[in-house]
Design a protein around this motif. Structure first.
Motif, short mmCIF file in Angstrom:
data_model
loop_
_atom_site.label_atom_id
_atom_site.label_comp_id
_atom_site.label_asym_id
_atom_site.label_seq_id
_atom_site.Cartn_x
_atom_site.Cartn_y
_atom_site.Cartn_z
N GLY A 268 50.58 27.69 4.46
CA GLY A 268 51.37 28.31 6.44
C GLY A 268 50.05 27.12 7.48
N ARG A 269 51.34 27.79 8.09
CA ARG A 269 50.60 27.11 9.59
C ARG A 269 50.14 27.90 10.67
NH1 ARG A 269 54.36 23.87 7.83
NH2 ARG A 269 56.12 25.24 8.92
N ASP A 270 49.62 29.48 10.18
CA ASP A 270 49.78 30.45 11.39
C ASP A 270 47.80 30.19 11.73
OD1 ASP A 270 48.76 32.80 12.67
OD2 ASP A 270 50.16 33.86 11.17
N LEU A 294 50.23 22.52 1.05
CA LEU A 294 51.43 23.20 1.59
C LEU A 294 50.95 24.45 3.18
CD1 LEU A 294 54.59 23.66 0.45
CD2 LEU A 294 53.85 21.22 0.42
N GLY A 295 50.41 23.25 4.35
CA GLY A 295 49.74 23.62 5.44
C GLY A 295 49.20 22.71 6.39
N ASP A 296 48.64 23.47 7.59
CA ASP A 296 48.08 22.88 8.66
C ASP A 296 46.53 22.32 7.42
OD1 ASP A 296 46.30 22.05 10.83
OD2 ASP A 296 47.78 23.60 11.91
N PRO A 297 46.62 20.72 7.68
CA PRO A 297 45.54 20.09 7.22
C PRO A 297 44.74 20.17 7.75
CG PRO A 297 48.23 18.90 7.65
CD PRO A 297 48.11 20.09 8.80
N GLU A 306 40.66 18.26 0.09
CA GLU A 306 41.07 17.06 0.12
C GLU A 306 39.58 16.19 0.22
OE1 GLU A 306 43.32 16.00 4.43
OE2 GLU A 306 44.51 15.26 2.44
N SER A 307 38.89 17.17 0.97
CA SER A 307 37.07 16.60 1.29
C SER A 307 36.34 16.16 -0.33
CB SER A 307 36.14 17.57 1.70
OG SER A 307 36.32 18.42 1.78
N ASN A 308 36.91 17.30 -1.39
CA ASN A 308 36.58 17.16 -2.84
C ASN A 308 37.35 16.29 -4.32
OD1 ASN A 308 34.23 18.89 -2.07
ND2 ASN A 308 35.43 20.80 -1.42
#
Length: 366
Positions: A268-270, A294-297, A306-308
């Protein structure tokens, strides 16, 4: 062998009457702590109105087992009140553990309410009087450095962030992955109304399936499902590609996770949920399969993935972008994280850190 008295509102013997996830975590913690020289005794206190009887029960356990430390874990917050009283009467160190946030970023707590003021009092009491204050790296919604900034007058060394709750390696090692005829995307866990629902993923899946070069894909859901989600799939014409399974025991979930081509997490993006990581994400890491977030990066779960090099993150509001992410994970993405990642996010790593803090509490009290 040292002994800790864990004050909790659930216990392993509660199977069927309490949240299964919490029961499993406490039972696994009890087992793994023995490997580090700690026996865990559980003093169960359910509701706050039973606090006096609960404290008396914990005191009897403490005297009976000659405990070396009292370890209270919230939620609910009244367990910390019991932790303070029991530790002081027994004359042993008190380790207070915030499984969830007590005040900051606490869903369901209205700013300025009596509930919030009570929580602030208890949190301040914990910060000032506990010998160690532990908080969970995952899911606790406590910002980095929160305790240090909020209570600068307190000895800062007592505030310790534990590693992620992690996955239990032995539950994944040696388990054969499920096999599928089609490419498979799997979601495990719960959806959350308003901020963590699958509709944007449905849009992206619909867009992907409409592509001429699309792979044949089935989306498996282990956990929450309902008419609203089924109708949403039918409205998009993707119902033949979606298979809901309902809730299954953890041991039945591991093979599908290990056999899937993509594991889906909806972050999500909350902003209120920016610091949290759902515990199923750690199972995804244990399964060693690519993760689609799916959500705020900028959220922590996205950063971890992403970093791993564990997968791909997209905001989720653009169906074409979601479709492209699915295509990339199915056809191009190479899952090859560093070998240290799995250890870092294992339950064994976390319990080792917890045992160290229990050791420190005892050592500093003598």
């Amino acid at each position: 062998m040292n002994t800790s008295l864990l004050i909790s509102n659930v216990a392993p013997e509660d199977a069927g009457d309490s949240p299964a996830g919490r029961i499993e975590k406490i039972a696994t913690q009890k087992t793994l702590l023995r490997e580090h020289g700690w026996e865990q005794i559980i003093g169960k206190i359910t509701r706050g109105r039973y606090l006096p009887q609960g404290i008396a029960h914990c005191l009897r356990l403490g005297y009976k087992h000659s405990v070396d430390v009292v370890h209270s874990i919230s939620e609910p917050i009244h367990l910390h009140i019991a932790g303070f009283v029991v530790s002081r009467v027994l004359g042993v160190p008190w380790v207070a553990h915030a499984r969830d946030s007590m005040v900051v970023n606490k869903p369901g707590v209205t700013p300025g309410s009596t509930d919030e003021r009570l929580r602030e009092v208890v949190e301040g009491f914990v910060a000032r009087f506990a010998d160690r204050v532990l908080w969970d790296e995952n899911g606790a919604m406590i910002p980095e450095g929160y305790f240090e900034r909020t209570y600068p007058e307190v000895n800062q060394s007592k505030f310790v962030q534990l590693p992620s709750i992690g996955f239990v390696a032995e539950k994944f090692d040696g388990v054969a992955p499920a096999t599928y005829e089609e490419q498979t995307i799997t979601f495990a866990g719960s959806f959350y109304a308003g901020w963590g629902e699958p509709f944007e993923f449905f849009d992206g899946l619909q867009r992907y399936l409409a592509r001429e070069d699309a792979e044949s894909v089935t989306f498996h859901v282990y956990g929450e499902w309902g008419e609203t989600y089924q109708e949403a799939c039918e409205a998009r014409g993707i119902e033949d590609h979606v298979v809901p399974h309902g809730w299954v025991p953890h041991e039945e979930l591991v093979p599908p996770l290990k056999g899937s081509d993509i594991l889906l997490h909806i972050g999500g993006r909350d902003p209120q949920h920016s610091a949290g990581i759902g515990t199923k994400v750690y199972d995804y890491i244990g399964a060693q399969r690519p993760i689609l977030v799916l959500g705020d990066p900028s959220f922590r779960v996205a950063t971890v993935v992403e970093s791993n090099d564990l997968g791909v993150v997209v905001p989720g509001d653009d169906p074409e972008e979601v479709a492209t992410a699915i295509d990339h994970l199915l056809t191009e993405f190479e899952f090859d994280p560093d070998s240290s990642v799995r250890q870092e996010f294992s339950r064994e790593h976390r319990i080792e850190a917890l045992a160290h803090e229990l050791d420190e509490a005892v050592a500093n009290a003598t």
